[in-house]
Scaffold this active site. Structure first.
Site, PDB file in Angstrom:
ATOM      1  N   HIS A 180      -3.935  -9.346   4.495  1.00 37.63           N
ATOM      2  CA  HIS A 180      -4.414  -8.523   5.608  1.00 37.63           C
ATOM      3  C   HIS A 180      -3.745  -7.162   5.494  1.00 37.63           C
ATOM      4  O   HIS A 180      -2.514  -7.051   5.496  1.00 37.63           O
ATOM      5  CB  HIS A 180      -4.077  -9.163   6.959  1.00 37.63           C
ATOM      6  CG  HIS A 180      -4.567  -8.343   8.120  1.00 37.63           C
ATOM      7  ND1 HIS A 180      -5.832  -8.502   8.666  1.00 37.63           N
ATOM      8  CD2 HIS A 180      -3.980  -7.339   8.823  1.00 37.63           C
ATOM      9  CE1 HIS A 180      -5.988  -7.649   9.658  1.00 37.63           C
ATOM     10  NE2 HIS A 180      -4.878  -6.930   9.775  1.00 37.63           N
ATOM     11  N   CYS A 181      -4.548  -6.117   5.392  1.00 38.30           N
ATOM     12  CA  CYS A 181      -4.032  -4.755   5.225  1.00 38.30           C
ATOM     13  C   CYS A 181      -4.057  -4.033   6.570  1.00 38.30           C
ATOM     14  O   CYS A 181      -5.133  -3.826   7.146  1.00 38.30           O
ATOM     15  CB  CYS A 181      -4.866  -3.988   4.194  1.00 38.30           C
ATOM     16  SG  CYS A 181      -4.291  -2.300   3.921  1.00 38.30           S
ATOM     17  N   VAL A 182      -2.884  -3.655   7.059  1.00 43.49           N
ATOM     18  CA  VAL A 182      -2.821  -2.967   8.351  1.00 43.49           C
ATOM     19  C   VAL A 182      -3.341  -1.535   8.248  1.00 43.49           C
ATOM     20  O   VAL A 182      -3.767  -0.955   9.246  1.00 43.49           O
ATOM     21  CB  VAL A 182      -1.370  -2.959   8.884  1.00 43.49           C
ATOM     22  CG1 VAL A 182      -0.897  -4.358   9.190  1.00 43.49           C
ATOM     23  CG2 VAL A 182      -0.414  -2.272   7.900  1.00 43.49           C
ATOM     24  N   ASN A 185      -6.917  -1.968   8.650  1.00 43.35           N
ATOM     25  CA  ASN A 185      -7.164  -2.807   9.825  1.00 43.35           C
ATOM     26  C   ASN A 185      -8.214  -3.869   9.531  1.00 43.35           C
ATOM     27  O   ASN A 185      -9.110  -4.114  10.338  1.00 43.35           O
ATOM     28  CB  ASN A 185      -7.600  -1.941  11.017  1.00 43.35           C
ATOM     29  CG  ASN A 185      -7.477  -2.681  12.345  1.00 43.35           C
ATOM     30  OD1 ASN A 185      -6.674  -3.598  12.481  1.00 43.35           O
ATOM     31  ND2 ASN A 185      -8.280  -2.288  13.314  1.00 43.35           N
ATOM     32  N   ASN A 186      -8.080  -4.501   8.374  1.00 44.38           N
ATOM     33  CA  ASN A 186      -9.055  -5.508   7.988  1.00 44.38           C
ATOM     34  C   ASN A 186      -8.437  -6.410   6.920  1.00 44.38           C
ATOM     35  O   ASN A 186      -7.474  -6.035   6.242  1.00 44.38           O
ATOM     36  CB  ASN A 186     -10.322  -4.851   7.436  1.00 44.38           C
ATOM     37  CG  ASN A 186     -11.503  -5.802   7.435  1.00 44.38           C
ATOM     38  OD1 ASN A 186     -11.428  -6.921   7.936  1.00 44.38           O
ATOM     39  ND2 ASN A 186     -12.612  -5.364   6.867  1.00 44.38           N
TER      40      ASN A 186
END
Length: 342
Positions: A180-182, A185-186
């Site tokens: 999950h890549c902040v 945001n996805n």
């Protein structure tokens, strides 16, 4: 201690901390993790309980729930860098008659990066639902070590396909889950892994292009000023030949914002370049970040139900099909029909 020495110490410290975080992040019980836990236990005796609760809620909000804060920070950093590049570097380079294509290259790369960013953040990463779970189970084979057949996600109540994982941030199971890549945001999964790789490459190239043009401008300034071949007087009035420390300090005092921006984009290029190399390695070997981390620490886990208790677990990447086919799979993930044809 001169200016250059202090700057190099600061740069080495930042790079060392970044490398330490990257090396320790994949270990289940790392020295860094144990140190942080011990430090938090000591601080809990001093920090008021109310402040601990507020801090815990803030950290949970940042890293364990979907939030646009890092997206806003991402855009703000790019706006700050390109604002400084446009306001000073571009204007000065135009006066020095730099080639127009060289000056416009960072903008072209930025446009491509923003396109990949929007696609990556808005795309469905490959959500596993009750309607498509049965079909996705047939896409990848179960390796019997990292992925077991018949396991049901307790949150989504669906059978987990091989290479999938439940994301606690998005609260969904994602097919071929990477991480999950902040910053976007996805989640990064089967459907947007290729776009995410292009996003990383374009972001690294953008930072590198800004750094290259800015460095070329500063070097040109030094050459035109003839300061590189001169001398300077110290505090006692003694004459000394120009050293690198003096040149860096002179540039910092003359163009403080440009030098600060150059240091930031150089550090960013190094960090992103390392992460891009790691992502390319995963793509060429047909691994995900989730699988890479699990494969490093599965040896310390107890035996899984399908494994004999008297035989140690041996992990083997069964999904690699060769460099070209692995890279092709990132941009064109396999379907059930494609696997049946094989």
């Amino acid at each position: 201690m001169d200016f250059l020495t202090l700057f190099l110490i600061y740069l080495c410290f930042v790079l060392a901390v970044t490398a330490l975080l990257c090396l320790c992040s994949g270990r289940k019980e790392s020295f860094l993790g144990r140190s942080v836990n011990r430090a938090s236990q000591v601080l809990s005796l001093v920090i008021p309980t109310q402040l601990q609760r507020v801090t815990h809620r803030a950290l949970h909000r940042l890293f364990h729930t979907r939030s646009c804060l890092f997206v806003v920070l991402h855009v703000a950093l790019q706006a700050a860098v390109f604002g400084e590049y446009t306001w000073e570097v571009f204007v000065y380079c135009w006066e020095l008659q730099f080639h127009l294509l060289l000056l416009l290259l960072p903008y072209l790369l930025l446009a491509g990066n923003l396109g990949c960013f929007l696609l990556c953040s808005r795309a469905n990463p490959g959500t596993v639902t009750k309607s498509n779970a049965a079909a996705l189970v047939k896409v990848y084979a179960y390796d019997g070590v990292l992925f077991q057949r018949g396991l049901v996600c307790p949150t989504c109540t669906v059978e987990k396909p091989a290479r999938s994982k439940h994301c606690s941030v998005c609260r969904t199971c994602v097919h071929r889950f990477d991480h999950h890549c902040v910053w976007v945001n996805n989640c990064i999964g089967a459907s947007n892994a290729g776009v995410f790789l292009l996003y990383l490459l374009s972001l690294t190239a953008t930072a590198g292009a800004v750094a290259a043009v800015t460095a070329a401008f500063l070097i040109q300034v030094l050459l035109l000023s003839n300061i590189m071949h001169g001398t300077y007087l110290d505090a006692q009035g003694q004459e000394h030949p120009v050293e690198i420390a003096f040149l860096v300090q002179h540039l910092f005092l003359t163009f403080p914002r440009i030098v600060f921006m150059l240091g930031f984009v150089i550090l960013l290029t190094l960090v992103l370049g390392g992460y891009c190399s790691f992502s390319l390695y995963l793509a060429l070997t047909n691994q995900t970040t989730n699988e890479w981390c699990k494969s490093r620490r599965f040896g310390g886990c107890p035996h899984l139900p399908s494994q004999p208790h008297d035989r140690p677990l041996i992990y083997k990447n069964i999904y690699s099909k060769g460099i070209w086919r692995n890279l092709k799979e990132i941009f064109n993930p396999p379907t059930v029909l494609e696997r049946k044809k094989k």
